[in-house]
Design an enzyme around this catalytic site. Sequence first.
Site, PDB file in Angstrom:
ATOM      1  N   VAL A 195       0.820  -1.223   0.000  1.00 29.23           N
ATOM      2  CA  VAL A 195       0.000   0.000   0.000  1.00 29.23           C
ATOM      3  C   VAL A 195       0.853   1.272   0.000  1.00 29.23           C
ATOM      4  O   VAL A 195       0.324   2.373  -0.156  1.00 29.23           O
ATOM      5  CB  VAL A 195      -1.006   0.026   1.181  1.00 29.23           C
ATOM      6  CG1 VAL A 195      -2.017  -1.103   1.067  1.00 29.23           C
ATOM      7  CG2 VAL A 195      -0.293   0.011   2.530  1.00 29.23           C
ATOM      8  N   ASN A 244      -6.632  -2.432   6.121  1.00 32.08           N
ATOM      9  CA  ASN A 244      -6.164  -3.114   7.326  1.00 32.08           C
ATOM     10  C   ASN A 244      -4.639  -3.171   7.453  1.00 32.08           C
ATOM     11  O   ASN A 244      -4.130  -3.299   8.566  1.00 32.08           O
ATOM     12  CB  ASN A 244      -6.739  -4.539   7.300  1.00 32.08           C
ATOM     13  CG  ASN A 244      -6.022  -5.466   8.241  1.00 32.08           C
ATOM     14  OD1 ASN A 244      -6.241  -5.438   9.446  1.00 32.08           O
ATOM     15  ND2 ASN A 244      -5.123  -6.299   7.714  1.00 32.08           N
ATOM     16  N   SER A 246      -6.979   1.602  16.075  1.00 32.88           N
ATOM     17  CA  SER A 246      -6.389   0.897  17.222  1.00 32.88           C
ATOM     18  C   SER A 246      -6.835   1.616  18.497  1.00 32.88           C
ATOM     19  O   SER A 246      -7.336   2.745  18.442  1.00 32.88           O
ATOM     20  CB  SER A 246      -4.866   0.970  17.102  1.00 32.88           C
ATOM     21  OG  SER A 246      -4.224   0.560  18.283  1.00 32.88           O
ATOM     22  N   TYR A 302       3.355   5.284  15.438  1.00 32.19           N
ATOM     23  CA  TYR A 302       2.184   4.404  15.292  1.00 32.19           C
ATOM     24  C   TYR A 302       0.927   5.114  15.792  1.00 32.19           C
ATOM     25  O   TYR A 302      -0.125   5.109  15.128  1.00 32.19           O
ATOM     26  CB  TYR A 302       2.444   3.112  16.085  1.00 32.19           C
ATOM     27  CG  TYR A 302       1.387   2.049  15.943  1.00 32.19           C
ATOM     28  CD1 TYR A 302       1.419   1.139  14.882  1.00 32.19           C
ATOM     29  CD2 TYR A 302       0.354   1.930  16.876  1.00 32.19           C
ATOM     30  CE1 TYR A 302       0.452   0.146  14.754  1.00 32.19           C
ATOM     31  CE2 TYR A 302      -0.614   0.937  16.752  1.00 32.19           C
ATOM     32  CZ  TYR A 302      -0.560   0.052  15.696  1.00 32.19           C
ATOM     33  OH  TYR A 302      -1.519  -0.923  15.577  1.00 32.19           O
ATOM     34  N   ALA A 362       0.294   8.339  16.157  1.00 33.81           N
ATOM     35  CA  ALA A 362      -0.121   9.457  15.296  1.00 33.81           C
ATOM     36  C   ALA A 362      -0.813   8.921  14.040  1.00 33.81           C
ATOM     37  O   ALA A 362      -1.834   9.469  13.598  1.00 33.81           O
ATOM     38  CB  ALA A 362       1.095  10.299  14.913  1.00 33.81           C
ATOM     39  N   LYS A 388      -2.479   6.110  13.770  1.00 33.58           N
ATOM     40  CA  LYS A 388      -3.790   5.549  14.123  1.00 33.58           C
ATOM     41  C   LYS A 388      -4.789   6.637  14.522  1.00 33.58           C
ATOM     42  O   LYS A 388      -5.993   6.501  14.280  1.00 33.58           O
ATOM     43  CB  LYS A 388      -3.631   4.501  15.227  1.00 33.58           C
ATOM     44  CG  LYS A 388      -2.884   3.243  14.769  1.00 33.58           C
ATOM     45  CD  LYS A 388      -3.562   2.572  13.564  1.00 33.58           C
ATOM     46  CE  LYS A 388      -2.977   1.209  13.234  1.00 33.58           C
ATOM     47  NZ  LYS A 388      -3.623   0.606  12.053  1.00 33.58           N
ATOM     48  N   ILE A 399      -4.599  -7.997  20.234  1.00 32.29           N
ATOM     49  CA  ILE A 399      -5.098  -9.125  19.444  1.00 32.29           C
ATOM     50  C   ILE A 399      -3.950 -10.109  19.186  1.00 32.29           C
ATOM     51  O   ILE A 399      -2.810  -9.683  18.933  1.00 32.29           O
ATOM     52  CB  ILE A 399      -5.648  -8.635  18.076  1.00 32.29           C
ATOM     53  CG1 ILE A 399      -6.488  -7.346  18.224  1.00 32.29           C
ATOM     54  CG2 ILE A 399      -6.432  -9.740  17.377  1.00 32.29           C
ATOM     55  CD1 ILE A 399      -7.748  -7.449  18.996  1.00 32.29           C
TER      56      ILE A 399
HETATM   57  P1  NAP Z   1      -0.267  -8.775  11.140  1.00 33.83           P
HETATM   58  O1  NAP Z   1      -0.660 -10.174  11.487  1.00 33.83           O
HETATM   59  O2  NAP Z   1       1.190  -8.428  11.117  1.00 33.83           O
HETATM   60  O3  NAP Z   1      -0.952  -8.398   9.744  1.00 33.83           O
HETATM   61  C1  NAP Z   1      -0.642  -7.218   9.051  1.00 33.83           C
HETATM   62  C2  NAP Z   1      -0.476  -7.569   7.588  1.00 33.83           C
HETATM   63  O4  NAP Z   1      -0.236  -6.370   6.841  1.00 33.83           O
HETATM   64  C3  NAP Z   1       0.741  -8.476   7.377  1.00 33.83           C
HETATM   65  O5  NAP Z   1       0.453  -9.501   6.464  1.00 33.83           O
HETATM   66  C4  NAP Z   1       1.761  -7.495   6.845  1.00 33.83           C
HETATM   67  O6  NAP Z   1       2.789  -8.095   6.094  1.00 33.83           O
HETATM   68  C5  NAP Z   1       0.870  -6.622   5.992  1.00 33.83           C
HETATM   69  N1  NAP Z   1       1.572  -5.405   5.580  1.00 33.83           N
HETATM   70  C6  NAP Z   1       2.584  -4.753   6.200  1.00 33.83           C
HETATM   71  N2  NAP Z   1       2.979  -3.707   5.466  1.00 33.83           N
HETATM   72  C7  NAP Z   1       2.200  -3.699   4.348  1.00 33.83           C
HETATM   73  C8  NAP Z   1       2.160  -2.882   3.198  1.00 33.83           C
HETATM   74  N3  NAP Z   1       3.010  -1.846   3.034  1.00 33.83           N
HETATM   75  N4  NAP Z   1       1.221  -3.157   2.265  1.00 33.83           N
HETATM   76  C9  NAP Z   1       0.385  -4.206   2.398  1.00 33.83           C
HETATM   77  N5  NAP Z   1       0.416  -5.033   3.441  1.00 33.83           N
HETATM   78  C10 NAP Z   1       1.302  -4.782   4.421  1.00 33.83           C
HETATM   79  O7  NAP Z   1      -0.898  -7.761  12.163  1.00 33.83           O
HETATM   80  P2  NAP Z   1      -2.419  -7.483  12.584  1.00 33.83           P
HETATM   81  O8  NAP Z   1      -2.417  -7.342  14.037  1.00 33.83           O
HETATM   82  O9  NAP Z   1      -3.366  -8.416  11.950  1.00 33.83           O
HETATM   83  O10 NAP Z   1      -2.589  -6.027  11.961  1.00 33.83           O
HETATM   84  C11 NAP Z   1      -3.718  -5.650  11.175  1.00 33.83           C
HETATM   85  C12 NAP Z   1      -4.118  -4.226  11.527  1.00 33.83           C
HETATM   86  O11 NAP Z   1      -4.593  -4.213  12.874  1.00 33.83           O
HETATM   87  C13 NAP Z   1      -2.964  -3.226  11.485  1.00 33.83           C
HETATM   88  O12 NAP Z   1      -3.413  -2.019  10.899  1.00 33.83           O
HETATM   89  C14 NAP Z   1      -2.631  -3.006  12.937  1.00 33.83           C
HETATM   90  O13 NAP Z   1      -2.051  -1.753  13.181  1.00 33.83           O
HETATM   91  C15 NAP Z   1      -4.013  -3.139  13.555  1.00 33.83           C
HETATM   92  N6  NAP Z   1      -4.031  -3.430  15.009  1.00 33.83           N
HETATM   93  C16 NAP Z   1      -3.499  -4.586  15.500  1.00 33.83           C
HETATM   94  C17 NAP Z   1      -3.550  -4.808  16.867  1.00 33.83           C
HETATM   95  C18 NAP Z   1      -2.976  -6.065  17.504  1.00 33.83           C
HETATM   96  O14 NAP Z   1      -2.917  -6.153  18.739  1.00 33.83           O
HETATM   97  N7  NAP Z   1      -2.567  -7.048  16.756  1.00 33.83           N
HETATM   98  C19 NAP Z   1      -4.133  -3.866  17.708  1.00 33.83           C
HETATM   99  C20 NAP Z   1      -4.661  -2.714  17.173  1.00 33.83           C
HETATM  100  C21 NAP Z   1      -4.615  -2.503  15.801  1.00 33.83           C
HETATM  101  P3  NAP Z   1       4.215  -8.339   6.833  1.00 33.83           P
HETATM  102  O15 NAP Z   1       3.945  -9.324   7.933  1.00 33.83           O
HETATM  103  O16 NAP Z   1       5.071  -8.868   5.747  1.00 33.83           O
HETATM  104  O17 NAP Z   1       4.668  -7.009   7.389  1.00 33.83           O
END
Ligand code: NAP
Length: 270
Positions: free
Chosen positions: A82, A108, A161, A174, A176, A178, A207
């Site tokens: 992205v 996402n 988030s 992060y 800023a 979000k 999560i």
């Molecule tokens: P995740 O398992 O690491 O999934 C994120 C996915 O996005 C990964 O497959 C990652 O690939 C991919 N990604 C990274 N950079 C990208 C780019 N430039 N273009 C396209 N895809 C990209 O983490 P997740 O927790 O599911 O995160 C999903 C969303 O939830 C994120 O926006 C995160 O900030 C938000 N969030 C997560 C939590 C939590 O506790 N897990 C809490 C609040 C918000 P790579 O692994 O190769 O980087």
Amino acid sequence: MTETPAGSSSGRPRLTRLSRSVAGRRVLVTGAGSGIGRATAHLFADEGAMVAVTDVDGDRAEAVVAEIVAVGGAATAWELDVADGAAVDRVVSEATEAMGGLDVLVNNAGIPAGAAIDDPAYAESWGRALDVMLTGMTRTIRAAMEHLRASEAGRIVNVSSTEGVGGSPSSSPYTAAKHGVVGLTRALAVELGESGITVNAVGPGPIETGMTAAIPDEAKRKFARRRVPVRRYAEPEEVAHGILHLALPASSYVTGHLLMVDGGMTVKNN
Ligand code: NAP
């Protein structure tokens, strides 16, 4: 989008003509190779939607599509960073063409971008956080606009988030980004209100995903006991259900909303 008011099994008339189903909807999810994005792709496909599974890692997107197709779902895989504007334009266009349109965009993709303010790598962390998690959303939304306008129930759901409403030490890039997601969501909800396209966000708490995999289990348990009323980390599917709700045709009057999926973390005082 409409259901026939055929009456319920009790013989009473239906109260709504709005569809509570995403069956047949065409959905694009970013960062869908892992965690919340993967769970979201699975859930929409389970509910009968067609899903464009996009991720920076094309092999991981392929693997998720294979899982979905193996259980009878409809999905296609796309490698998409992205942060790459030209790739966003191309993939959104090609995926939309492959699905015959686009009804739902789920922004996402995310990265764990933290740094203390006086860290020498701060500027890099800041630039990357904003580029992937905020500017990236504007890229996909802009690329998707003409297609969402053509939908009878266009939906944009952005993943923010608990860091979108509060902050933590050494996480200002992060945080800023979000917070920015919440502002982007609210402004676009107002701007696009008349078009019928709704724009909402979810605010996940802690999560169990790739992003939190490196945190030791004991530290997770301690954090959850102290900070989360529900007292545990959530599974990514629990966030996916929040996203699904905001994407329903029936959620047509919900826009500009930030739906916290955080086990009560942000409303806890003591
Ligand atoms: P995740 O398992 O690491 O999934 C994120 C996915 O996005 C990964 O497959 C990652 O690939 C991919 N990604 C990274 N950079 C990208 C780019 N430039 N273009 C396209 N895809 C990209 O983490 P997740 O927790 O599911 O995160 C999903 C969303 O939830 C994120 O926006 C995160 O900030 C938000 N969030 C997560 C939590 C939590 O506790 N897990 C809490 C609040 C918000 P790579 O692994 O190769 O980087």
